[in-house]
Design an enzyme around this catalytic site. Structure first.
Site: not given
Length: 471
Positions: A169, A377
């Site tokens: 991320e 995720e």
């Protein structure tokens, strides 16, 4: 659901959120160790000093994974647990911490012994504080520090590990430079674009280091996050509008949403981060919109960034419905975000529940980048408690995950090349600036006793995995 027998089923965690042992066995401080000690930085005033104590309880947690039936576990390495840094005559020098490598070697061996494949993330936000003191992601030299770190990881682990994610991320790493995550700095947009460029360079250098030092064939990618937008209706007009929104790189950094005409970088833009990796260039509109704010691109930079990767991973939780036509007061780009109606279903973290994010978003990514995609995720925060019967009944999480799976299956059926899913998270854990207020785990953790209690969703996920393999 359209998942074949070879589909990867896993769970994910990150080092700072579960390991604890913040000051043990030679680990040096990370930026999150520092940030959590600042007044009011964390909502409940806590830190990851102990977290889930996974450092000492990893064997128990591996058994939870084994009993769940997953065939893969995605975890991150704590960079400051593995390497410490000093500055000698202006040169940054890293020193390997053997005790840190011993921990991960033991974890990898324990996973393999129990039939679980380790998938490693090299960087999940806990930068060594010493490197931040030398400029961290603002310093172009971080690409070289990243190379050395990744090379050491490959030498130690690639005999048993074949899948690596470089950076988790990048947009949320950037959040540390708009004030609300570690290291807690407020930087200019020009700095933000420079930081992104340095992260992309570091991704490329990590990729090169992993491949150059691997002991057998490996697969490398990054784990990106973004809003998984989707068409508001099944009409061609709304689908075309969705594609336009996905290609918009402008936005309000505090709103996680496109905003055509804003002149600001959309913090979690998909194509601004991934086009350089897969195509070797920034989107043309970036130079038109950001002009002299764009980072200096030196000769060879884009070749480093676009070093070939084998896979692409995406963390996905929510998105926004996109419709054709412009919204009032916004530049007419032929699309707009449809506001949610009052009473929209939300998670405990107040994130909207949008299963369709798993369908169109992954098809868009698959079509654009032509790489196998993994859901690295996905999950939800829920108000979970251990009931009087000693169990944790989280029917909302089961409902959430079931709906997301159904839409993911539709995406695969329509051509999205999605090959695996990692549920976030195995354990309730330290949820960054929220502290311990959000519970994302399939396993409940009592933070006083550290007792693990599998939730109803744990057993439901176990059934889904078994059914998929028995097709």
């Amino acid at each position: 659901m359209n998942f074949n027998k070879n589909f990867i089923w896993g769970c994910a965690t990150s080092s700072y959120q579960i390991e604890g042992a913040a000051n043990e066995d030679g680990k040096s401080p990370s930026i999150w160790d520092t940030f959590t000690k600042q007044p009011f930085a964390i909502h409940d005033g806590t830190s990851g000093d102990v977290a889930c104590d996974h450092y000492h309880r990893y064997k128990e947690d591996v058994q939870l994974l084994k009993n769940l039936g997953v065939n893969a576990y995605r975890f991150s390495l704590s960079w400051p647990r593995l390497i410490s840094y000093t500055c000698e005559k202006g040169v940054i020098k890293g020193t390997v911490n053997e005790k840190g490598f011993e921990f991960y070697n033991n974890l990898i061996d324990e996973l393999l012994k129990n039939g679980i494949e380790p998938w490693i993330t090299l960087y999940h936000w806990d930068l060594p504080q010493a490197l931040e003191d030398y400029g961290g992601w603002r310093n172009r030299d971080i690409m070289n520090w990243s190379y050395d770190y990744a090379a050491e990881v490959a030498k130690r682990f690639s005999d048993r590990v074949t899948h690596f994610f470089t950076i988790n991320e990048m947009p949320m790493v950037l959040a540390g430079y708009i004030g609300w995550a570690a290291p807690g700095l407020n930087c200019t947009q020009k700095d933000h674009l420079k930081i992104i460029h340095n992260m992309l360079l570091s991704h490329g250098m990590m990729n090169r280091a992993l491949h150059a030092n691997a002991k057998k064939d490996i697969q490398v990618g990054c784990a990106h996050n973004g809003l998984g937008h989707f068409p508001a209706t099944d009409s061609k007009e709304d689908y075309d509008a969705f594609v336009k929104a996905m290609n918009c790189i402008e936005g309000n950094p505090n709103a996680y949403a496109p905003m055509p005409g804003s002149g600001k970088i959309q913090m979690d833009s998909l194509i601004y981060y991934l086009d350089p990796i897969h195509f070797g260039k920034y989107p043309e509109q970036a130079f038109e919109i950001f002009k002299d704010q764009m980072p200096e691109i030196k000769e060879g930079d884009m070749e480093i960034i676009s070093t070939p990767t084998e896979i692409q991973a995406i963390n996905i939780y929510e998105g926004r419905p996109i419709a054709s036509g412009s919204a009032p007061g916004v530049k007419d780009d032929g699309w707009h975000i449809v506001p949610f109606k009052p009473g929209k279903d939300i998670t405990a973290a107040k994130w909207p529940i949008t299963p369709k994010s798993m369908n169109y978003y992954f098809k868009f990514i698959s079509d654009r980048y032509k790489k196998p995609v993994y859901v690295s995720e996905n999950g939800m925060s829920n108000a979970d408690i251990v009931s009087a019967d000693g169990k944790c009944h989280d029917s909302q999480r089961i409902d959430f995950t079931s709906k997301y799976f159904e839409e993911l299956s539709k995406g695969i059926e329509s051509g999205a090349d999605v090959r695996g899913y990692f549920h976030w998270s195995l354990l309730d854990n330290f949820e960054w600036h929220h502290g311990y207020n959000e519970r994302f785990g399939l396993v409940h953790v009592d933070y006083e006793t550290l007792k693990r209690t599998p939730k109803d969703s744990y057993y439901w996920y176990k059934e889904i995995i078994a059914e998929s393999r028995n097709k």
